[in-house]
Design an enzyme around this catalytic site. Structure first.
Site, PDB file in Angstrom:
ATOM      1  N   GLU A  95      10.361 -14.614 -18.491  1.00 59.63           N
ATOM      2  CA  GLU A  95      10.068 -13.253 -18.168  1.00 59.63           C
ATOM      3  C   GLU A  95       8.852 -13.145 -19.023  1.00 59.63           C
ATOM      4  O   GLU A  95       7.732 -12.214 -18.701  1.00 59.63           O
ATOM      5  CB  GLU A  95      11.347 -12.692 -18.453  1.00 59.63           C
ATOM      6  CG  GLU A  95      11.233 -11.056 -18.468  1.00 59.63           C
ATOM      7  CD  GLU A  95      10.157 -10.660 -16.741  1.00 59.63           C
ATOM      8  OE1 GLU A  95       9.951  -9.294 -17.236  1.00 59.63           O
ATOM      9  OE2 GLU A  95      10.319 -11.173 -16.117  1.00 59.63           O
ATOM     10  N   ASN A 137       0.686   0.098   5.879  1.00 59.71           N
ATOM     11  CA  ASN A 137       1.255  -0.934   5.080  1.00 59.71           C
ATOM     12  C   ASN A 137       1.738  -1.438   5.639  1.00 59.71           C
ATOM     13  O   ASN A 137       3.067  -1.368   6.235  1.00 59.71           O
ATOM     14  CB  ASN A 137       2.587   0.228   4.041  1.00 59.71           C
ATOM     15  CG  ASN A 137       3.534  -1.079   2.938  1.00 59.71           C
ATOM     16  OD1 ASN A 137       2.600  -1.879   3.130  1.00 59.71           O
ATOM     17  ND2 ASN A 137       3.927  -0.335   2.387  1.00 59.71           N
ATOM     18  N   LYS A 160       5.363 -10.920 -18.341  1.00 57.18           N
ATOM     19  CA  LYS A 160       4.526  -9.670 -18.658  1.00 57.18           C
ATOM     20  C   LYS A 160       3.626  -9.707 -19.423  1.00 57.18           C
ATOM     21  O   LYS A 160       2.799  -9.220 -19.041  1.00 57.18           O
ATOM     22  CB  LYS A 160       5.798  -9.291 -19.708  1.00 57.18           C
ATOM     23  CG  LYS A 160       6.951  -8.109 -18.560  1.00 57.18           C
ATOM     24  CD  LYS A 160       6.877  -7.373 -17.862  1.00 57.18           C
ATOM     25  CE  LYS A 160       7.337  -7.225 -17.152  1.00 57.18           C
ATOM     26  NZ  LYS A 160       7.480  -8.358 -16.257  1.00 57.18           N
ATOM     27  N   CYS A 203       0.783  -1.078   0.006  1.00 60.44           N
ATOM     28  CA  CYS A 203      -0.333  -0.390   0.079  1.00 60.44           C
ATOM     29  C   CYS A 203       0.915   1.809   0.143  1.00 60.44           C
ATOM     30  O   CYS A 203       1.764   1.383   0.337  1.00 60.44           O
ATOM     31  CB  CYS A 203      -0.578  -0.480   1.590  1.00 60.44           C
ATOM     32  SG  CYS A 203      -1.726  -1.545   1.571  1.00 60.44           S
ATOM     33  N   ARG A 217       1.813   1.543  -6.454  1.00 60.38           N
ATOM     34  CA  ARG A 217       1.544   0.530  -4.919  1.00 60.38           C
ATOM     35  C   ARG A 217       0.306   0.218  -4.662  1.00 60.38           C
ATOM     36  O   ARG A 217       0.229  -1.384  -3.822  1.00 60.38           O
ATOM     37  CB  ARG A 217       1.865   1.315  -3.635  1.00 60.38           C
ATOM     38  CG  ARG A 217       3.827   1.444  -4.060  1.00 60.38           C
ATOM     39  CD  ARG A 217       3.689   2.362  -2.322  1.00 60.38           C
ATOM     40  NE  ARG A 217       4.011   1.319  -1.530  1.00 60.38           N
ATOM     41  CZ  ARG A 217       5.358   1.171  -0.840  1.00 60.38           C
ATOM     42  NH1 ARG A 217       6.185   1.369  -2.192  1.00 60.38           N
ATOM     43  NH2 ARG A 217       5.100  -0.045  -0.135  1.00 60.38           N
ATOM     44  N   TRP A 244      -3.847  -1.640  -1.303  1.00 54.83           N
ATOM     45  CA  TRP A 244      -3.804  -3.057  -2.036  1.00 54.83           C
ATOM     46  C   TRP A 244      -4.321  -4.053  -1.235  1.00 54.83           C
ATOM     47  O   TRP A 244      -3.313  -4.301   0.104  1.00 54.83           O
ATOM     48  CB  TRP A 244      -2.072  -3.398  -2.510  1.00 54.83           C
ATOM     49  CG  TRP A 244      -1.700  -4.838  -3.249  1.00 54.83           C
ATOM     50  CD1 TRP A 244      -2.207  -4.565  -4.371  1.00 54.83           C
ATOM     51  CD2 TRP A 244      -1.391  -5.906  -3.198  1.00 54.83           C
ATOM     52  NE1 TRP A 244      -2.524  -5.967  -5.209  1.00 54.83           N
ATOM     53  CE2 TRP A 244      -1.594  -6.915  -3.821  1.00 54.83           C
ATOM     54  CE3 TRP A 244      -1.270  -6.354  -1.540  1.00 54.83           C
ATOM     55  CZ2 TRP A 244      -1.640  -8.082  -4.099  1.00 54.83           C
ATOM     56  CZ3 TRP A 244      -1.069  -7.527  -1.812  1.00 54.83           C
ATOM     57  CH2 TRP A 244      -1.327  -9.305  -2.313  1.00 54.83           C
ATOM     58  N   GLU A 296       1.034 -10.640 -16.959  1.00 56.79           N
ATOM     59  CA  GLU A 296       0.467  -9.390 -15.829  1.00 56.79           C
ATOM     60  C   GLU A 296      -0.360  -8.295 -16.103  1.00 56.79           C
ATOM     61  O   GLU A 296      -1.147  -7.798 -15.558  1.00 56.79           O
ATOM     62  CB  GLU A 296       2.387  -8.797 -15.510  1.00 56.79           C
ATOM     63  CG  GLU A 296       2.661  -9.387 -14.361  1.00 56.79           C
ATOM     64  CD  GLU A 296       4.091  -8.840 -14.156  1.00 56.79           C
ATOM     65  OE1 GLU A 296       4.066  -8.348 -12.827  1.00 56.79           O
ATOM     66  OE2 GLU A 296       4.473  -8.146 -15.363  1.00 56.79           O
ATOM     67  N   LYS A 340       3.511  -3.010  -7.091  1.00 52.55           N
ATOM     68  CA  LYS A 340       5.118  -3.140  -7.999  1.00 52.55           C
ATOM     69  C   LYS A 340       5.418  -3.525  -6.364  1.00 52.55           C
ATOM     70  O   LYS A 340       6.405  -3.461  -7.120  1.00 52.55           O
ATOM     71  CB  LYS A 340       5.013  -0.682  -7.388  1.00 52.55           C
ATOM     72  CG  LYS A 340       6.453  -0.992  -8.602  1.00 52.55           C
ATOM     73  CD  LYS A 340       6.661  -1.351 -10.036  1.00 52.55           C
ATOM     74  CE  LYS A 340       7.850  -1.155 -10.049  1.00 52.55           C
ATOM     75  NZ  LYS A 340       8.108  -1.668 -11.930  1.00 52.55           N
TER      76      LYS A 340
END
Length: 609
Positions: free
Chosen positions: A482, A100, A486, A2, A27, A74, A489, A604
């Protein structure tokens, strides 16, 4: 996960809090709220949804006051809702908290407080904190917070306000990041520097078990035990404009196009003027220390873990030291064999990733030396490691990491060469040749980016599918993992990456007519085998997009579409081949109408286990 922001000063706090939260939406962004001390007392407004929902409500009914705290969430405990949003208050509405992290013993505390007559309205662990502080309050908010914190277990960064002492803002850190901004006649708290950078470049970075008491004209730092701390101010010297979109539609696209600069900056002065060696002065290991390394563990999460997979190959090939890679969340729990001769490399974009930080501490507990690769100077990982290789990627705002990942690759190339030079495992001529190839990477990435329009067309084709596969061998397999992450995501397409040679062991059962397969074929020593694997999926109806080296006409005969990357050393191809995969994911997400920078359910900086 958060985002926290706080302000005390002479100005109206609401606007400062909202602008700070906008910088922290990476975040978490499922709900948001603010608490402000107004002329009528402590007032709270919070709302489910993106920050714009809260901003609209505040526009209609503003909260006026010069001290306040804000939060963007979050979700961990309780679904996104107005009532589960932060800030949380006690029943008297005299105490307000933003948080957080996770309070692990919140159920026991909640049951105790309920027995005392406290009434809870949310599903969150955070609400317990506000009630606990209210229950313990003895007329001194600083002393009360200290007592409350000692009763809580878990991870937290806190911002606390009380109507009883309206001139004070109390901040606490334990295992979740928190910084203090120092201004003139005003002071700030934030989860990250961009939240306050518009107002001050002077910050204190709190360590674990530390707290700060902010008033309009002063900041006092102390331990949770109440011992005062003297610390130098950290001056932030990067430009706030690097955290803005600079004309791009999304932060992710901007950050993809910033990769040539990130490569140059991360290499920087670490490549000596003569071009014949690496000068990694931040790694303080003597030649004797390096010769004493028996094995290396690379530990990281998510995208950083994928960088570690490339790092493993780089170090083993160049320095001939055995390397293991571990997902940080599993590392401690498998009882890893860590010796004083083990070198542990932890990789974290934010330097605050909870699992990676825990792995670092486990390694230190066993007497291992730890090197951190991180993008954040002064982060927890950077402070606790023995040596730090900073990646100079600049602020990365999009949740899906791009330039931070590729800068981590550059760091691994530099470290691999540094170890190899020290051990004498490769000839000086090979070092010089590799460095020359490294220096060419930024310009080569720019050439890949010139294919953006063609990659967009391919992305729009695959965006209509719900399943997709990536295949590759050797380093191509590491990059395939990777690329797959991506795509998952941000496009929400189900995607899996496989080592091409494993297809025949079961995965071919999933291939049917029209299924897209992204096949990486940039490793020349494995090229023929990769082509054979491509033919296996083509024979079962797959639509294959190949990633190949420029001038490779052979692959075109076996695939439906080709994206090329400039030729470079096989070891360095991951720094180029991942770029079209980043663009493919970006444009596929765009075609599906997704929020590219803020994918659902993700944040993030992952500061909880």
């Amino acid at each position: 996960m958060c985002g926290i922001v706080g302000y005390v000063g002479k100005r109206d706090s609401q606007e400062i809090l909202i602008e700070g939260l906008k910088k922290l939406e990476y975040r978490g962004y499922d709900s948001a709220g603010v608490a402000v001390y107004t002329d009528k007392g402590l007032a709270v407004k919070k709302a489910k949804g993106r920050l714009a929902v809260l901003e609209s409500q505040l526009g209609e009914s503003p909260l006026r006051g010069t001290i306040g705290i804000g939060h963007t969430r979050w979700a961990t405990h309780g679904k996104p809702s107005d009532v589960n949003s932060h800030p949380h208050t006690d029943n008297s509405l005299k105490f307000s908290v933003v948080h957080n992290g996770i309070i692990e013993n919140y159920i026991a505390l909640k049951e105790e407080l309920i027995a005392k007559g406290h009434r809870f309205v949310s599903e969150t662990d955070t609400e317990v904190i506000s009630h606990l502080i209210a229950d313990l309050y003895d007329g001194d908010i600083v002393r009360t917070v200290q007592r409350a914190v000692k009763r809580m277990t878990g991870a937290f960064a806190l911002g606390v306000l009380t109507e009883h002492e309206p001139e004070k803002l109390v901040a606490v850190r334990l295992a979740s990041p928190l910084i203090i901004g120092v201004g003139e006649g005003e002071n700030f708290i934030g989860s990250d520097i961009p939240a306050i950078l518009e107002h001050t470049r002077n910050v204190y970075i709190l360590n674990d078990n530390e707290m700060a008491v902010l008033t309009r004209d002063a900041v006092e730092l102390m331990t949770i035990e109440g011992n005062f701390i003297s610390r130098e101010i950290f001056h932030v010297d990067w430009d706030i404009m690097t955290a803005e979109k600079a004309g791009f539609d999304h932060f992710m696209l901007k950050e993809i196009y910033e990769q040539p600069k990130a490569y140059r900056d991360t290499m920087g002065a670490r490549l000596n003027v003569a071009g014949s060696g690496v000068e990694l002065n931040e790694v303080k290991m003597s030649a004797e220390d390096v010769r004493g390394i028996s094995n290396i563990h690379i530990v990281a999460c998510g995208t950083a873990y994928h960088a570690g997979l490339v790092g493993k190959s780089v170090i083993e090939r160049l320095a001939r030291i055995p390397v293991e890679t571990d997902v940080a969340s599993e590392y401690r729990y498998r009882s890893p064999i860590i010796k004083p001769s083990t070198l542990v490399i932890v990789v974290s974009q934010s330097g605050e990733t909870a699992d990676t930080l825990a792995a670092l501490r486990e390694a230190k507990r066993h007497g291992a030396r730890v090197i951190a690769i991180t993008n954040v100077v002064g982060s927890s990982v950077a402070r606790e490691a023995d040596d730090v290789i900073t990646t100079w990627a600049g602020p990365e705002i999009a949740v899906a990491s791009t330039k931070a990942y590729t800068s981590q690759l550059i760091a691994f190339y530099l470290l691999g060469l540094h170890l190899a030079q020290t051990l004498g495992t490769i000839e000086a001529a090979e070092v010089a040749h590799t460095i020359a190839a490294l220096k060419s990477l930024p310009e080569q990435v720019e050439r890949v980016l010139e294919q953006g329009a063609a990659i967009k067309e391919l992305a729009e084709q695959i965006a209509t599918h719900e399943d997709l596969f990536f295949i590759g061998r050797g380093l191509d397999y590491a990059v395939a993992q990777e690329g797959s992450l991506k795509l998952k995501e941000i496009s929400y397409i189900h995607s899996e990456a496989y080592a091409s040679g494993e297809l025949k062991h079961g995965t071919l059962a999933l291939i049917e007519d029209g299924v897209p397969v992204i096949a990486l074929a940039t490793q020349e020593d494995l090229f023929e085998k990769t082509v054979s694997n491509i033919k296996e999926v083509k024979a079962r109806g797959a639509y294959v997009i190949g990633i190949a080296l420029e001038g490779d006409d052979e692959l075109r005969k076996s695939v439906d579409q080709v994206v090329t990357i400039p030729r470079t050393l096989g070891l360095l191809t991951p720094a180029l081949s991942v770029v079209p995969l980043q663009l493919l994911a970006y444009y596929a997400a765009l075609a599906r109408g997704n929020d590219v920078d803020k994918p659902r359910n993700l944040a993030k900086s992952v500061t909880v286990e």
